[in-house]
Design a protein around this motif. Structure first.
Motif, PDB file in Angstrom:
ATOM      1  N   GLY A 155       7.589 -12.892   0.467  1.00 24.78           N
ATOM      2  CA  GLY A 155       8.117 -13.779  -0.556  1.00 24.78           C
ATOM      3  C   GLY A 155       7.065 -14.115  -1.586  1.00 24.78           C
ATOM      4  N   ARG A 156       7.369 -15.058  -2.446  1.00 26.17           N
ATOM      5  CA  ARG A 156       6.465 -15.392  -3.538  1.00 26.17           C
ATOM      6  C   ARG A 156       6.116 -16.867  -3.518  1.00 26.17           C
ATOM      7  N   ARG A 168       3.907  -1.219  -1.063  1.00 25.99           N
ATOM      8  CA  ARG A 168       4.261  -0.587   0.216  1.00 25.99           C
ATOM      9  C   ARG A 168       3.078   0.207   0.768  1.00 25.99           C
ATOM     10  N   HIS A 209      -0.436 -10.664   4.079  1.00 25.07           N
ATOM     11  CA  HIS A 209       0.862 -10.957   3.501  1.00 25.07           C
ATOM     12  C   HIS A 209       0.893 -10.446   2.069  1.00 25.07           C
ATOM     13  N   THR A 210       1.976  -9.817   1.700  1.00 24.86           N
ATOM     14  CA  THR A 210       2.197  -9.399   0.316  1.00 24.86           C
ATOM     15  C   THR A 210       3.686  -9.243   0.113  1.00 24.86           C
ATOM     16  N   THR A 211       4.093  -8.788  -1.053  1.00 23.31           N
ATOM     17  CA  THR A 211       5.503  -8.535  -1.305  1.00 23.31           C
ATOM     18  C   THR A 211       5.618  -7.557  -2.455  1.00 23.31           C
ATOM     19  N   GLN A 212       6.739  -6.886  -2.539  1.00 27.81           N
ATOM     20  CA  GLN A 212       7.012  -5.995  -3.661  1.00 27.81           C
ATOM     21  C   GLN A 212       7.593  -6.824  -4.798  1.00 27.81           C
ATOM     22  N   LYS A 215       2.867  -8.458   6.868  1.00 28.89           N
ATOM     23  CA  LYS A 215       4.195  -8.809   6.381  1.00 28.89           C
ATOM     24  C   LYS A 215       4.269  -8.399   4.919  1.00 28.89           C
ATOM     25  N   ASP A 216       5.107  -7.399   4.620  1.00 29.38           N
ATOM     26  CA  ASP A 216       5.176  -6.901   3.243  1.00 29.38           C
ATOM     27  C   ASP A 216       6.380  -7.437   2.480  1.00 29.38           C
ATOM     28  N   ASP A 217       7.079  -8.418   3.064  1.00 27.50           N
ATOM     29  CA  ASP A 217       8.162  -9.106   2.367  1.00 27.50           C
ATOM     30  C   ASP A 217       7.964 -10.616   2.508  1.00 27.50           C
ATOM     31  N   GLY A 268       6.105  -1.874  -6.706  1.00 24.98           N
ATOM     32  CA  GLY A 268       6.760  -1.696  -5.416  1.00 24.98           C
ATOM     33  C   GLY A 268       6.119  -0.622  -4.557  1.00 24.98           C
TER      34      GLY A 268
END
Length: 387
Positions: A327-328, A307, A174-177, A323-325, A303
């Motif tokens: 959240g935080r 990705r 799991h991560t996010t931009q 899952k690349d979105d 960002g």
């Protein structure tokens, strides 16, 4: 799950390394045994350079590829927590009051596993800088390493890290931009009145009503000073006041943790915290002393790098497991200082069911080490392809 075959073969060795580290936890910057053990493993692995004593006990090791090229930083934290372990495993902590309750032993083993593979294959054009960091839990070792100039000294152009995540499905990333984890600030408030007998409160200035009013009023920062779509936590976590049932105390204190994501919200909270506490003190006739410490900044992924890291993770764990979105979250990380200094990304790696982080029953899942090590290795080979 396409873990690199050579790294899969290193699983028993990574397990041995991790469990040795688990038995010998050390805290903050004082990691002499941990650092010596890591340096010894790096010499056996055959890295090109080992630089010790950075941020007291940190290590930067370099592995050079087949051709020249940029330098990528890969980071693992090494410190433990001041917790009494209750896992009952045969490799449990040998040091009372200290244990690896956050999986930094696993992070270190994963990076050593990637280092061994990369030193053997060198199938990349550039250099890998292995950043073994002290004092993530307390002390900001990441900030100290940056302040001591590791990014410039070793010409690091981008930087990546992983944190294990118990109860996230095994092998999932799991991560996010953008913002992934919060900034953390801590406030201590000492309230002083005039103590005396509990039977004669009119002769006293009781700090207890002032403290309770302050604690309640501080919650209005979130409910009445924050735009509803923003994110903020203000949690009072300790209150200490009084010594006996018939004494009005002279003084008391409380502390709070504050979690936010933007400089604007962070500044607003600090301002309102002082206004509320000082205004309440004036209303109740007590004096206050406030210590408001700025802690780790928010962990903000670049960002493009996030990705790219997610693409690499999909190669290791499969497209459905990344899952690349995501959240935080309101946790904090001093890897944030490295991401302020260089673009990069931070990811969570699921280790399956188990006790949560910072719990005395926590234990890193050794089966996850080849996945994390494969991610690091693939990331280097993808970012620095050999010509």
């Amino acid at each position: 799950m396409p873990v690199i075959n050579r790294i899969a073969a290193l699983a028993p060795e990574m397990k041995e390394w991790r469990q040795w580290l688990h038995r010998h936890p050390e805290l903050e910057f004082q990691l002499p045994k941990t650092a010596a053990y890591v340096a010894e493993r790096l010499r056996e692995i055959g890295v090109d350079e080992i630089h010790e004593g950075i941020a007291t006990s940190g290590i930067v090791a370099l592995i050079k590829g087949r051709q020249d090229g940029p330098v990528i930083g890969l980071r693992a934290d090494m410190d433990a927590l001041p917790i009494d372990e209750i896992t009952g495993v045969d490799y449990a902590s040998e040091h009372d009051g200290k244990m690896h309750a956050c999986g930094h032993d696993g992070h270190t083993a994963m990076l050593l596993g990637a280092a061994k593979y990369l030193a053997e294959t060198r199938n990349f054009a550039g250099t890998v800088a292995l950043l073994f960091q002290p004092a993530e839990e307390d002390g900001g070792g990441g900030e100290v390493m940056v302040r001591e100039g590791v990014m410039e000294r070793f010409a690091i152009t981008e930087v990546y890290g992983i944190h294990n995540a118990p109860n996230l499905p095994f092998g999932h990333f799991h991560t996010t931009q953008g913002a992934l984890m919060a900034a953390v600030d801590t406030a201590w408030v000492t309230v002083t009145g005039r103590g005396g007998h509990g039977a004669t409160p009119h002769e006293c200035i009781d700090p207890i009503p002032a403290i309770t009013a302050m604690v309640g009023s501080l919650q209005t920062i979130v409910s009445r000073n924050l735009f509803a779509m923003d994110e903020l936590v203000v949690s009072v976590t300790q209150i200490h006041v009084g010594t006996a049932n018939n004494i009005i105390p002279e003084t008391g204190w409380f502390c709070a943790t504050i979690r936010s994501f933007t400089p604007e919200v962070r500044a607003m909270v600090e301002r309102r915290f002082h206004e509320i506490v000082e205004g309440t003190a004036a209303a109740f006739g007590v004096s206050v002393e406030i210590r408001y410490d700025k802690g780790y900044p928010p962990t903000i992924n670049d960002g493009d790098k996030a990705r790219f890291a997610a693409e690499v993770a999909r190669e290791v764990s499969g497209p459905e497991a990344v899952k690349d979105d995501a959240g935080r979250e309101m946790g904090a990380e001093d890897f944030s200082y490295m991401l302020e200094a260089r673009p990069g990304a931070y990811l969570f790696l699921g280790t399956g069911p188990g006790a949560g982080l910072h719990h005395p029953a926590f234990d890193f899942n050794d089966e996850a080490a080849p996945i994390g090590a494969s991610f690091f290795a693939r990331l280097v080979e993808r970012a620095l392809p050999a010509r």
